[in-house]
Design a protein around this motif. Structure first.
Motif, PDB file in Angstrom:
ATOM      1  N   GLY A 264       0.795  -1.224   0.000  1.00  0.00           N
ATOM      2  CA  GLY A 264       0.000   0.000   0.000  1.00  0.00           C
ATOM      3  C   GLY A 264       0.822   1.265   0.000  1.00  0.00           C
ATOM      4  N   VAL A 265       1.818   1.350   0.913  1.00  0.00           N
ATOM      5  CA  VAL A 265       2.613   2.573   1.036  1.00  0.00           C
ATOM      6  C   VAL A 265       3.701   2.640  -0.031  1.00  0.00           C
ATOM      7  CG1 VAL A 265       4.118   3.919   2.555  1.00  0.00           C
ATOM      8  CG2 VAL A 265       2.146   2.691   3.513  1.00  0.00           C
ATOM      9  N   PHE A 266       4.490   1.564  -0.158  1.00  0.00           N
ATOM     10  CA  PHE A 266       5.615   1.575  -1.091  1.00  0.00           C
ATOM     11  C   PHE A 266       5.264   1.022  -2.473  1.00  0.00           C
ATOM     12  CE2 PHE A 266       7.781   1.760   3.029  1.00  0.00           C
ATOM     13  CZ  PHE A 266       8.658   2.810   2.799  1.00  0.00           C
ATOM     14  N   LYS A 267       4.008   0.645  -2.674  1.00  0.00           N
ATOM     15  CA  LYS A 267       3.505   0.224  -3.989  1.00  0.00           C
ATOM     16  C   LYS A 267       4.290  -0.941  -4.580  1.00  0.00           C
ATOM     17  CE  LYS A 267       0.684   3.694  -3.670  1.00  0.00           C
ATOM     18  NZ  LYS A 267      -0.728   3.467  -3.272  1.00  0.00           N
ATOM     19  N   MET A 268       4.769  -1.831  -3.728  1.00  0.00           N
ATOM     20  CA  MET A 268       5.467  -3.003  -4.241  1.00  0.00           C
ATOM     21  C   MET A 268       4.459  -4.019  -4.753  1.00  0.00           C
ATOM     22  SD  MET A 268       8.510  -3.694  -1.481  1.00  0.00           S
ATOM     23  CE  MET A 268       9.734  -2.431  -1.109  1.00  0.00           C
ATOM     24  N   PRO A 269       4.722  -4.664  -5.868  1.00  0.00           N
ATOM     25  CA  PRO A 269       3.820  -5.723  -6.325  1.00  0.00           C
ATOM     26  C   PRO A 269       3.847  -6.888  -5.351  1.00  0.00           C
ATOM     27  CG  PRO A 269       5.829  -5.701  -7.635  1.00  0.00           C
ATOM     28  CD  PRO A 269       5.883  -4.482  -6.768  1.00  0.00           C
ATOM     29  N   PRO A 270       2.726  -7.575  -5.161  1.00  0.00           N
ATOM     30  CA  PRO A 270       2.687  -8.682  -4.190  1.00  0.00           C
ATOM     31  C   PRO A 270       3.700  -9.781  -4.474  1.00  0.00           C
ATOM     32  CG  PRO A 270       0.475  -8.042  -4.841  1.00  0.00           C
ATOM     33  CD  PRO A 270       1.411  -7.313  -5.749  1.00  0.00           C
ATOM     34  N   ARG A 271       3.998  -9.991  -5.761  1.00  0.00           N
ATOM     35  CA  ARG A 271       4.936 -11.044  -6.095  1.00  0.00           C
ATOM     36  C   ARG A 271       6.070 -10.468  -6.934  1.00  0.00           C
ATOM     37  NH1 ARG A 271       3.558 -15.663  -4.338  1.00  0.00           N
ATOM     38  NH2 ARG A 271       5.217 -16.695  -5.460  1.00  0.00           N
ATOM     39  N   ARG A 272       7.241 -11.047  -6.738  1.00  0.00           N
ATOM     40  CA  ARG A 272       8.454 -10.615  -7.444  1.00  0.00           C
ATOM     41  C   ARG A 272       8.869 -11.713  -8.413  1.00  0.00           C
ATOM     42  NH1 ARG A 272      14.156 -10.738  -6.529  1.00  0.00           N
ATOM     43  NH2 ARG A 272      13.860 -12.156  -4.771  1.00  0.00           N
ATOM     44  N   LEU A 273       8.745 -11.450  -9.700  1.00  0.00           N
ATOM     45  CA  LEU A 273       9.141 -12.419 -10.722  1.00  0.00           C
ATOM     46  C   LEU A 273      10.641 -12.311 -10.961  1.00  0.00           C
ATOM     47  CD1 LEU A 273       8.134 -14.527 -12.838  1.00  0.00           C
ATOM     48  CD2 LEU A 273       8.076 -12.641 -14.473  1.00  0.00           C
ATOM     49  N   LEU A 274      11.341 -13.410 -10.789  1.00  0.00           N
ATOM     50  CA  LEU A 274      12.780 -13.388 -11.042  1.00  0.00           C
ATOM     51  C   LEU A 274      13.040 -13.144 -12.524  1.00  0.00           C
ATOM     52  CD1 LEU A 274      12.812 -14.584  -8.161  1.00  0.00           C
ATOM     53  CD2 LEU A 274      14.718 -16.034  -8.897  1.00  0.00           C
ATOM     54  N   SER A 275      14.071 -12.377 -12.808  1.00  0.00           N
ATOM     55  CA  SER A 275      14.375 -12.042 -14.202  1.00  0.00           C
ATOM     56  C   SER A 275      15.007 -13.204 -14.949  1.00  0.00           C
ATOM     57  CB  SER A 275      15.309 -10.828 -14.253  1.00  0.00           C
ATOM     58  OG  SER A 275      16.493 -11.080 -13.512  1.00  0.00           O
ATOM     59  N   HIS A 276      15.497 -14.211 -14.225  1.00  0.00           N
ATOM     60  CA  HIS A 276      16.105 -15.362 -14.894  1.00  0.00           C
ATOM     61  C   HIS A 276      15.073 -16.482 -15.040  1.00  0.00           C
ATOM     62  CE1 HIS A 276      20.294 -14.323 -15.542  1.00  0.00           C
ATOM     63  NE2 HIS A 276      20.204 -13.612 -14.429  1.00  0.00           N
ATOM     64  N   TYR A 277      14.831 -16.852 -16.255  1.00  0.00           N
ATOM     65  CA  TYR A 277      13.940 -17.950 -16.625  1.00  0.00           C
ATOM     66  C   TYR A 277      14.808 -19.087 -17.162  1.00  0.00           C
ATOM     67  CZ  TYR A 277      15.053 -15.661 -21.001  1.00  0.00           C
ATOM     68  OH  TYR A 277      15.741 -15.074 -22.035  1.00  0.00           O
ATOM     69  N   LYS A 278      14.197 -20.248 -17.398  1.00  0.00           N
ATOM     70  CA  LYS A 278      14.902 -21.382 -17.977  1.00  0.00           C
ATOM     71  C   LYS A 278      14.070 -21.965 -19.119  1.00  0.00           C
ATOM     72  CE  LYS A 278      18.034 -20.848 -14.891  1.00  0.00           C
ATOM     73  NZ  LYS A 278      19.363 -20.309 -15.232  1.00  0.00           N
ATOM     74  N   VAL A 279      14.740 -22.535 -20.096  1.00  0.00           N
ATOM     75  CA  VAL A 279      14.068 -23.200 -21.208  1.00  0.00           C
ATOM     76  C   VAL A 279      14.473 -24.663 -21.212  1.00  0.00           C
ATOM     77  CG1 VAL A 279      13.788 -23.332 -23.703  1.00  0.00           C
ATOM     78  CG2 VAL A 279      13.950 -21.089 -22.584  1.00  0.00           C
ATOM     79  N   ASP A 280      13.480 -25.527 -21.028  1.00  0.00           N
ATOM     80  CA  ASP A 280      13.691 -26.970 -21.094  1.00  0.00           C
ATOM     81  C   ASP A 280      13.514 -27.381 -22.554  1.00  0.00           C
ATOM     82  OD1 ASP A 280      13.605 -29.732 -21.009  1.00  0.00           O
ATOM     83  OD2 ASP A 280      12.425 -29.811 -19.167  1.00  0.00           O
ATOM     84  N   GLN A 281      14.617 -27.543 -23.262  1.00  0.00           N
ATOM     85  CA  GLN A 281      14.573 -27.833 -24.698  1.00  0.00           C
ATOM     86  C   GLN A 281      13.921 -29.183 -24.982  1.00  0.00           C
ATOM     87  OE1 GLN A 281      15.539 -26.030 -27.333  1.00  0.00           O
ATOM     88  NE2 GLN A 281      16.802 -24.382 -26.510  1.00  0.00           N
ATOM     89  N   SER A 282      14.162 -30.165 -24.123  1.00  0.00           N
ATOM     90  CA  SER A 282      13.636 -31.507 -24.387  1.00  0.00           C
ATOM     91  C   SER A 282      12.115 -31.536 -24.315  1.00  0.00           C
ATOM     92  CB  SER A 282      14.238 -32.518 -23.408  1.00  0.00           C
ATOM     93  OG  SER A 282      13.879 -32.191 -22.075  1.00  0.00           O
ATOM     94  N   ARG A 283      11.514 -30.740 -23.431  1.00  0.00           N
ATOM     95  CA  ARG A 283      10.057 -30.689 -23.297  1.00  0.00           C
ATOM     96  C   ARG A 283       9.450 -29.455 -23.982  1.00  0.00           C
ATOM     97  NH1 ARG A 283      11.730 -32.889 -18.317  1.00  0.00           N
ATOM     98  NH2 ARG A 283      10.640 -34.810 -17.732  1.00  0.00           N
ATOM     99  N   ASN A 284      10.320 -28.597 -24.513  1.00  0.00           N
ATOM    100  CA  ASN A 284       9.871 -27.355 -25.148  1.00  0.00           C
ATOM    101  C   ASN A 284       9.013 -26.545 -24.178  1.00  0.00           C
ATOM    102  OD1 ASN A 284       9.779 -25.452 -27.178  1.00  0.00           O
ATOM    103  ND2 ASN A 284       8.045 -26.403 -28.247  1.00  0.00           N
ATOM    104  N   ARG A 285       9.569 -26.309 -22.998  1.00  0.00           N
ATOM    105  CA  ARG A 285       8.859 -25.571 -21.955  1.00  0.00           C
ATOM    106  C   ARG A 285       9.674 -24.373 -21.471  1.00  0.00           C
ATOM    107  NH1 ARG A 285       5.919 -29.593 -17.574  1.00  0.00           N
ATOM    108  NH2 ARG A 285       4.589 -30.760 -19.027  1.00  0.00           N
ATOM    109  N   LEU A 286       8.948 -23.343 -21.097  1.00  0.00           N
ATOM    110  CA  LEU A 286       9.522 -22.185 -20.434  1.00  0.00           C
ATOM    111  C   LEU A 286       9.267 -22.315 -18.942  1.00  0.00           C
ATOM    112  CD1 LEU A 286      10.670 -19.234 -20.319  1.00  0.00           C
ATOM    113  CD2 LEU A 286       8.298 -18.467 -20.650  1.00  0.00           C
TER     114      LEU A 286
END
Length: 628
Positions: A264-286
């Motif tokens: 409310g005061v500092f307007k932070m989003p409830p959740r923090r999404l990490l900037s590093h993602y991974k790609v599972d090439q074998s399953r074609n998933r993010l």
């Protein structure tokens, strides 16, 4: 950072330092041929010394001067973080100054993001991590053998508020987590969470996204690099009940008290999404991971892992609650596990008082927690129906204090000598708890709002600095840890970071790791910025390097496979940006991985126009068949 820093004498300023002030509103802008990017704010000089600057073509080499290296190093470091206010409206064809695009180089686009602006027009200079996101795109066409370049700012809410497009002037109003503003209101300024979308970039499905560490990514139109808007990746889906043993305890009550203040005061989003993602090439998933904002202030952590198919449809979501106060930037995965390295933190009471009052950065509220001699590693079951009976809330302890920076790869191998056992291997870049300091990352001195390269270059600190490590975990048939070890990757002792592999081997056993590194030849800048690319052969133990040359630096390398079914793991090319700071020029360099250390590895070097010279980028992404 506790190690003794290299001492830099008070630097005299260059006589040709670009101005940090904007021209008057009625003054016509400089033409592209004469505009020079603005440098970050630096100490006012007493003596004037000429520093090499861009020279007109066709002079191939800039004039040189006799100058103490510590002084030249100071200025080289400043010019690595220049502010670039110009954007491109149309693609610009780059000129090859060395070599040419090879016939077998695949068509596609290399996206690179990072901060683009550090100083405003009212006296404030921000930390590089708080610089507004500046997306760069290099489109390579196999048919024409041309490379076209575009660059634009990500129009986040903060960017739109702080930039006046009519006058092309900037006034920083958001403090940002790592900075203190010189102008404007300090006490009572609750504009902290400055989503600048400057850390990483991803092309997945039909979405081009720029990420930041503290909120939703921003979607970008791939053809024009225009900003579409925020893209919600963390809400709107039904999740399964959280796996935890913490519900109803005192920290849940504390979290309930913190949320109204943070959200409310500092307007932070409830959740923090990490900037590093991974790609599972074998399953074609993010694969992505997010955490609760209040967790950074509490001795527990909530992590939500999400997996998306190739059309960006959510196919799996799991939440884990860990009884530890952690700061996570990067992570790893295998066929059966998510892997979290426990970078332990704690609340700094005095620092938090200054942070709330606005006299120190908000990040001052946190500090590293070196209370344990080991580094906990959490192995979390990746699939809900896993038959594992292991208590995942109990970490595996690596026998050293490692602050994990970036992961190259992780994989698991079934052991042949014992029934049901398997090994997990993680290749990563890490530093020590002693060297890592939230307030001084990239050498930012928040009291003076300057960049100090000595903070990143310490004497006798080789064992503390960022370096490449290989973590080995051996589990028995019940997934209990039999052994955990940490060693340097092939004994490469030079300062290194941004490790990458051929993406086709993500989550699989790989042979090669590439990284940005330094050869240590620069006495005043022995460890950072990086000036070389290293190739490590994990099979033969061979280590080979390519150096960019004197007073030039490199960023993160990116591996581009020639085809999706290459016979050899290093059958492809490396892309890396060269920052020729003494000349104030940038180049896109294409390297042949097979020739690193064994010949002329440079396949082509393409020059970015002088007026579009840009600062150090963070992370990039190669998207095949995605041209302007």
């Amino acid at each position: 950072m506790q190690a003794k820093p290299v001492t830099f004498p008070p630097p005299p300023p260059p006589s040709l330092i670009p101005s940090t002030k904007s021209p008057p509103a009625n003054q016509p802008p400089l033409s592209p041929a004469t505009t020079v990017p603005r440098a970050i704010s630096i100490t006012t000089p007493d003596t004037r010394v000429s520093i090499p600057m861009p020279v007109p073509v066709p002079v191939p080499v800039p004039p040189t001067i006799e100058l103490d290296d510590s002084i030249a190093a100071f200025w080289d470091y400043q010019f690595l973080f220049v502010s670039q206010r110009q954007e491109t409206t149309q693609p610009v064809t780059l000129r090859a100054v060395d070599g040419a695009i090879p016939a077998d180089f695949p068509s596609g686009t290399y996206y690179l993001t990072g901060p683009g602006l550090f100083s405003d027009d009212h006296g404030s200079t921000v930390h590089p991590l708080d610089g507004h996101g500046y997306l760069r795109a290099f489109s390579i066409d196999n048919a024409s053998k041309k490379v076209k370049y575009m660059a634009k700012y990500v129009k986040t809410e903060a960017q739109v508020e702080e930039h006046d497009p009519k006058t092309d002037t900037w006034r920083f109003t958001h403090r940002g987590p790592f900075s203190v503003l010189k102008g404007g209101r300090k006490v009572g300024n609750t504009k902290v969470m400055k989503n600048v979308a400057n850390t990483s970039v991803l092309r997945w499905g039909d979405k081009l996204l720029c990420f930041w560490e503290g909120g939703d990514p921003y979607e970008i139109e791939s053809g024009t690099l225009d900003t579409v808007g925020r893209f919600n990746m963390m809400d709107g889906y039904d999740s399964k009940p959280a796996k935890n043993n913490l519900d109803g305890d005192a920290w849940e009550l504390a979290a309930g008290l913190l949320k109204p203040i943070l959200y409310g005061v500092f307007k932070m989003p409830p959740r923090r999404l990490l900037s590093h993602y991974k790609v599972d090439q074998s399953r074609n998933r993010l694969l992505t991971v997010s955490c609760n904002a209040e967790d950074m202030l509490l001795p527990r952590s909530n992590f939500t892992f999400s997996e998306y198919d190739s059309e960006f449809k959510l196919v799996q979501k799991q939440e884990f609650k860990i009884p530890d106060q952690l700061m996570i930037h990067d992570w790893a995965f295998t066929d059966s596990h998510y892997i979290i390295f426990a970078n332990r933190i704690k609340l700094d009471v005095l620092g938090s008082m200054g942070a709330v009052c606005g006299v120190s950065p908000m990040i001052s509220a946190l500090t590293v927690n070196p209370s344990h001699p080991t580094s906990p590693i959490y192995l979390l079951p990746r699939f809900p129906n896993s038959s594992s009976t292991r208590d995942w809330t109990l970490p595996i302890h690596a026998p050293s204090q490692l602050w994990l920076l970036h992961v190259a790869n992780a994989f698991q191998v079934i052991s042949g000598d014992s029934e049901g056992t398997f090994d997990i291997q993680i290749q990563a870049a890490a530093c020590s708890y002693r060297w890592f300091n939230f307030r001084n990352l990239f050498g930012y001195n928040w009291q003076r709002q300057k960049l100090d390269p000595s903070i990143m270059n310490v004497k006798d600190g080789e064992n503390e600095l960022p370096h490449l490590v290989q973590v080995s975990i051996k589990l028995d048939g019940d997934e209990k840890c039999e052994e955990c070890s940490v060693k340097r990757v092939k004994e490469w002792e030079k300062s290194s970071d941004f490790p990458v592999i051929n993406p086709a081997f993500s989550g699989k056993k790989n042979r090669y790791v590439y990284a940005a590194t330094t050869l240590g030849s620069r006495k005043a800048l022995p460890h950072f910025p990086f000036d070389a690319v290293v190739k490590l052969d994990l099979s033969s133990g061979c280590v080979q390097t390519w150096s960019v040359g004197s007073r030039r630096f490199v960023g993160e390398p990116i591996f581009v496979p020639k085809t999706t079914c290459a016979e050899e793991e290093d059958d492809g090319y490396l892309l890396v940006v060269e920052y020729a700071v003494a000349m104030q020029r940038c180049y896109l360099v294409i390297l042949n991985p097979k020739k690193i250390g064994a010949g002329n590895a440079v396949v082509a070097r393409l020059e970015i126009p002088k007026h579009l010279n840009f600062p150090l980028g963070f992370h990039g992404f190669w998207a095949p068949e995605n041209n302007f």
